[in-house]
Structures are given as structure tokens and as C-alpha cells.
Design an enzyme around this catalytic site. Structure first.
Site, short mmCIF file in Angstrom:
data_model
loop_
_atom_site.label_atom_id
_atom_site.label_comp_id
_atom_site.label_asym_id
_atom_site.label_seq_id
_atom_site.Cartn_x
_atom_site.Cartn_y
_atom_site.Cartn_z
N CYS A 32 0.85 -1.19 0.00
CA CYS A 32 0.00 0.00 0.00
C CYS A 32 0.88 1.24 0.00
O CYS A 32 1.83 1.34 0.79
CB CYS A 32 -0.90 -0.02 1.24
SG CYS A 32 -1.98 1.42 1.41
N CYS A 33 0.60 2.17 -0.92
CA CYS A 33 1.24 3.48 -0.86
C CYS A 33 0.14 4.53 -0.82
O CYS A 33 -0.99 4.23 -0.45
CB CYS A 33 2.21 3.68 -2.03
SG CYS A 33 1.44 3.76 -3.66
N ALA A 34 0.45 5.75 -1.16
CA ALA A 34 -0.53 6.82 -0.97
C ALA A 34 -1.75 6.64 -1.87
O ALA A 34 -2.90 6.74 -1.41
CB ALA A 34 0.11 8.18 -1.23
N SER A 66 4.19 1.71 -4.63
CA SER A 66 3.79 0.32 -4.42
C SER A 66 4.10 -0.54 -5.64
O SER A 66 4.46 -1.72 -5.50
CB SER A 66 2.30 0.24 -4.06
OG SER A 66 1.49 0.86 -5.03
N TYR A 76 -3.71 4.05 0.12
CA TYR A 76 -4.27 4.49 1.40
C TYR A 76 -5.44 5.43 1.20
O TYR A 76 -6.43 5.38 1.94
CB TYR A 76 -3.18 5.16 2.25
CG TYR A 76 -3.73 5.86 3.47
CD1 TYR A 76 -4.15 5.13 4.57
CD2 TYR A 76 -3.85 7.25 3.50
CE1 TYR A 76 -4.68 5.76 5.69
CE2 TYR A 76 -4.37 7.90 4.61
CZ TYR A 76 -4.78 7.15 5.70
OH TYR A 76 -5.31 7.79 6.80
#
Length: 364
Positions: free
Chosen positions: A96-98, A104, A125
Site C-alpha cells: 500500500c502506498c498513498a 507500491s 491508502y
């Protein structure tokens, strides 16, 4: 085998306590994260800041190249080993990234080069966060019943016993008063809201829910404030008020704030440092309301607290604390809560001792 390369069923992921390998920078993670997420950044805060500056000045290609230069060699290998270990520990986890973008995907590709096929959260996220916000708004529309009562009435215990009870103070890691902090630091506002949303989803999923049972709280619990959609519903909700004898309330408070907190501090820090932390905790709680007490009364109660601590240290007795706790309840906490309750008198649907309220709840 089902393709797990990308995930979009965000509610299902949250309900399942799906492990998340969150590759955002530490500062992003601290500002808000999902329950169960572990932070293993692709870039640290300073690296992310440098890449962001490069992006603004030179564009995406230059920023990407800088990122690869910053995370290479031993640094890249160390971070790769951490991601591999996390995936081996949580084989059902997701990256998971922003926003489900470059970070990711880069980590996913690097892991694939080692033979690990780790899926990622499409939308990142931000998508999970929006799901949490929407879930809280939707579930807050269900009927709510509040449990009220003066400090020491056992309201939190009563809420915890209900299958449809939501322990807001437990989620906030704070008991609401100036003495309410625990040894666990409070979460950021976004992380608290995310945790609340997941709790609401879980309770709603495991039973046919007629209504929520919540403690009668103010707008804030320590540093965390309740989502406005929930606060608006709570303001109109019926209230069952616990009215226990003063002596019984004192015994609950003695157990919670003097016996248990002393034990928790000494267990965490050792006898000497734990005692110092426990003493500072009580002093800080009193100091936080000094202006409302008046400086003279604050000084008097502080002296009484010091004597009580000396007695507890020498003999183990917590009796001395009653000499400052009783006036604090009589002069500050009880009048304040009764004033607040009077403004909501039309919402009161039941009053009685703790056990009577518990029995009334069962009959509803």
C-alpha cells in the site's frame, strides 16, 4: 487461484484485518494509517522530500531517476529484505502506498524479481481512507443509545459488555478526563477515525444491529475528536444514566487511577522510573484543570496530592488520595457533568444504579 494483483474491495479488506505493508514515508504513516498496517518505507522522509522538490522543478522523469539513485545498493537491499520478511510473515498481505501509484508498483516489481508475488491496494491508502469515512457516515445513521453518568459510574465497562457497544475511549486510548491518558500514546486523528470505522464495520457485520450503544462523550476524547457525523447523531440520542452511590464511584476510581495506573507504570518502566512517571501523570492531570479550579484551590489540592503520594510510597496505601479526589469530584467533575446532562434532560430515558441500567439494556 484468485488473482490478488490488485484489490478494490476495500470494505472486505478492512473487515478481514488484512495486513498492509505500507511503503509510504514515516511522516505520511504517522499522519494516518489503517489498523494492522506496518510501515516499511520505500523512501524515508528526507528522501521523499528531495524527490518531491525534484518533481516540482524538473518533472516526473528526473524525480523517478533521483529516487532510484537514493534507494540503491545496500539501502535498496536492506529495504527489500524487510519487505520480503514482512510478506513471509503476512502471506495474505498487500502493498500500500498513498494512491496505489509508483511506490507500491516499484516495491511490487522488486519483490517479483526475488520470486515473491505480492499484491497491492489499487487506489492506495487514499481509497481505504475514503472507504472508512463513508462507512462511518453510513453506520452512524443507525439508532444510538448513550450511557451517561458521573465520573466513576462504570460507564465504559457497561458499554464493553454490550454486543453492540463501541468503546470510544478504548479506540482513542484515552478515558476522556484530564487524568484520562494511558501508557499507549493516542493515534493521529485520521488513524483514530480509521480504527473507529473498522470497529463499526466489524460489529455491524457479526450481528443484526438494532442500534449502537456508546458512552456519552464530549466532542473530544483527549486529542482525538469524534467524527462530526457521529457527534450530530449522539447529540440527539436517548441516554440511560448510571446513578451509583458516591462511595462505590470512589472505589472504582481508586482501582482505575491509583492502583492500576501505578501497576502499569511500574510494570512498564520499573519501580523507580515507574513511580516517577505515575507521580507526574497525577500531577499533570491536576495541572491541566488548574484554571478551572482556581490557582489557590489548585495549590491546595496539589499539596494534598503530594502528601497522598508520599503515603502511598511509604505504606502502599491509596487512602490519602481520597483527600483530594473527593473535593475534585464535588467541586469540579460532578457539577460539570450534571450541568451538561441538564441540557440533555429531554433525552434521558432511564436512570438507576449500574446493575439496573445493565438489566434495562438487556430488556430492550
Amino acid at each position: 487461484m484468485q488473482d490478488r494483483q490488485k484489490a478494490q474491495d476495500y470494505r472486505a479488506l478492512l473487515l478481514a484485518d488484512t495486513p498492509l505493508i505500507d511503503v509510504r514515508a514515516p511522516i505520511e504513516f504517522e499522519q494516518g494509517a489503517m489498523p494492522g498496517a506496518i510501515n516499511l518505507p520505500l523512501m524515508m522522509d528526507d528522501e521523499r522530500a528531495a524527490v518531491g522538490t525534484c518533481y516540482k522543478r524538473q518533472g516526473a522523469d528526473a524525480a523517478l531517476a533521483l529516487g532510484h539513485r537514493l534507494v540503491c545498493g545496500d539501502i535498496r537491499q536492506q529495504r527489500l529484505e524487510a519487505w520480503k520478511a514482512a510478506y513471509q510473515r503476512f502471506p495474505n498481505g498487500y502493498l500500500c502506498c498513498a494512491r496505489g501509484g509508483q511506490r507500491s508498483h516499484i516495491v511490487q516489481r522488486w519483490l517479483q524479481e526475488t520470486g515473491i508475488d505480492c499484491p497491492l491496494i489499487e487506489g492506495g491508502y487514499k481509497a481505504l481512507r475514503q472507504t472508512a469515512i463513508q462507512a462511518t457516515w453510513q453506520l452512524a445513521q443507525k439508532p444510538i443509545l448513550l450511557i451517561g453518568g458521573c465520573t466513576g459510574s462504570g460507564k465504559t465497562q457497561l458499554v464493553r459488555q454490550q454486543p453492540n457497544g463501541v468503546d470510544l475511549e478504548g479506540l482513542a486510548r484515552h478515558r476522556g478526563s484530564s487524568f484520562g491518558r494511558t501508557l499507549n500514546p493516542q493515534l493521529s486523528q485520521a488513524s483514530f477515525e480509521n480504527k473507529l470505522a473498522v470497529e463499526l464495520l466489524k460489529i455491524n457485520a457479526r450481528q443484526t444491529l438494532k442500534r449502537w450503544v456508546l458512552e456519552d462523550e464530549g466532542r473530544t476524547i483527549g486529542a482525538n475528536h469524534l467524527p462530526e457525523c457521529l457527534r450530530e447523531r449522539m447529540a440527539q440520542a436517548p441516554i440511560a444514566v448510571v446513578e451509583d452511590p458516591f462511595a462505590l464511584r470512589l472505589e472504582r476510581l481508586r482501582e482505575e487511577y491509583f492502583i492500576c495506573m501505578h501497576h502499569d507504570f511500574t510494570h512498564a518502566y520499573g519501580d523507580e522510573a515507574g513511580w516517577q512517571a505515575y507521580s507526574e501523570y497525577l500531577h499533570h492531570g491536576l495541572f491541566a484543570i488548574r484554571r478551572r479550579l482556581g490557582l489557590q484551590r489548585f495549590a491546595e489540592l496539589t499539596d494534598t496530592l503530594d502528601r497522598a503520594l508520599a503515603e502511598q510510597l511509604s505504606s502502599g496505601s491509596t487512602d490519602g488520595h481520597m483527600a483530594w479526589l473527593v473535593p475534585l469530584l464535588n467541586e469540579y467533575y460532578d457539577p460539570m457533568y450534571r450541568y451538561q446532562l441538564e441540557k440533555k434532560a429531554a433525552n434521558i430515558v432511564f436512570r438507576g444504579p449500574w446493575q439496573d441500567v445493565a438489566n434495562w439494556l438487556k430488556a430492550q
